[in-house]
Design an enzyme around this catalytic site. Sequence first.
Site, PDB file in Angstrom:
ATOM      1  N   CYS A  53      12.059  -5.573  -3.907  1.00 54.43           N
ATOM      2  CA  CYS A  53      11.863  -6.732  -2.838  1.00 54.43           C
ATOM      3  C   CYS A  53      12.885  -6.524  -1.698  1.00 54.43           C
ATOM      4  O   CYS A  53      12.595  -6.962  -0.692  1.00 54.43           O
ATOM      5  CB  CYS A  53      12.076  -8.033  -3.465  1.00 54.43           C
ATOM      6  SG  CYS A  53      11.186  -8.502  -5.001  1.00 54.43           S
ATOM      7  N   ARG A 130       3.810  -9.405  -6.339  1.00 52.21           N
ATOM      8  CA  ARG A 130       3.744  -8.823  -4.668  1.00 52.21           C
ATOM      9  C   ARG A 130       2.685  -9.212  -4.228  1.00 52.21           C
ATOM     10  O   ARG A 130       1.494  -8.429  -4.134  1.00 52.21           O
ATOM     11  CB  ARG A 130       4.047  -7.638  -4.614  1.00 52.21           C
ATOM     12  CG  ARG A 130       5.515  -7.114  -5.159  1.00 52.21           C
ATOM     13  CD  ARG A 130       5.942  -5.521  -5.134  1.00 52.21           C
ATOM     14  NE  ARG A 130       7.060  -5.530  -5.994  1.00 52.21           N
ATOM     15  CZ  ARG A 130       8.164  -5.775  -5.752  1.00 52.21           C
ATOM     16  NH1 ARG A 130       8.596  -6.859  -4.833  1.00 52.21           N
ATOM     17  NH2 ARG A 130       9.223  -5.607  -6.706  1.00 52.21           N
TER      18      ARG A 130
END
Length: 216
Positions: A53, A130
């Site tokens: 991330c 995601r």
Amino acid sequence: MTELPATAASMPRINEPAPDFTAKTTHGERKLSDYRGQWLILFSHPADFTPVCTTEFMGFARHADEFKAMNTELLGLSIDSNYAHIAWVRSIKEKFGVEIPFPIIEDISMTVAGAYGMVHPGASDTQAVRATFIIDPDGMLRAMVYYPMSNGRSIAEFVRLMKALQTSDTNKVATPEGWQPGQDVIVPPPQTAPAAETRASEGYNTVDWYFSTRKL
């Protein structure tokens, strides 16, 4: 019949209005309506202070000016508190030298994540996958892409997709695989048999009646 969890019961759909939201963010309260007249990329990540991330957020930050030039705003989200977001953003700036210029939604209640189908029980019941959503200036959902927890997105591909979407809207054309600005675009195929008969004489680069390209 097995009942789906509330967070997975509904999924947004392309070319329908994007789910509305009002949310607390690192830049204050944000609502979907705040972005009317602009394109919006809303993207989720599993958790703050995680390595994949972190690379994605730095990637979005590095392309932020390019998105801004396309009248496109960025808005992140994870199921973390605002305090965690702020600490993570400060850590990225301190450790990597990258400033995160866009807001991040606090979604501890999973309200926004649930509305956008970001929580996939097969991956995690408590984290968002995601997911990336492109919303147009009229609030319509135009594209959505899901990635697994283990693999980071290509931010350059979202830049390319934004350019392709805006080109299609402006010129009423489609774009081929891997299209980049300056390359030929695809002309919509004829809708009637008589139109198909005359397509080859219309001045396009026509390979077959259904496949024609042109320069912009």
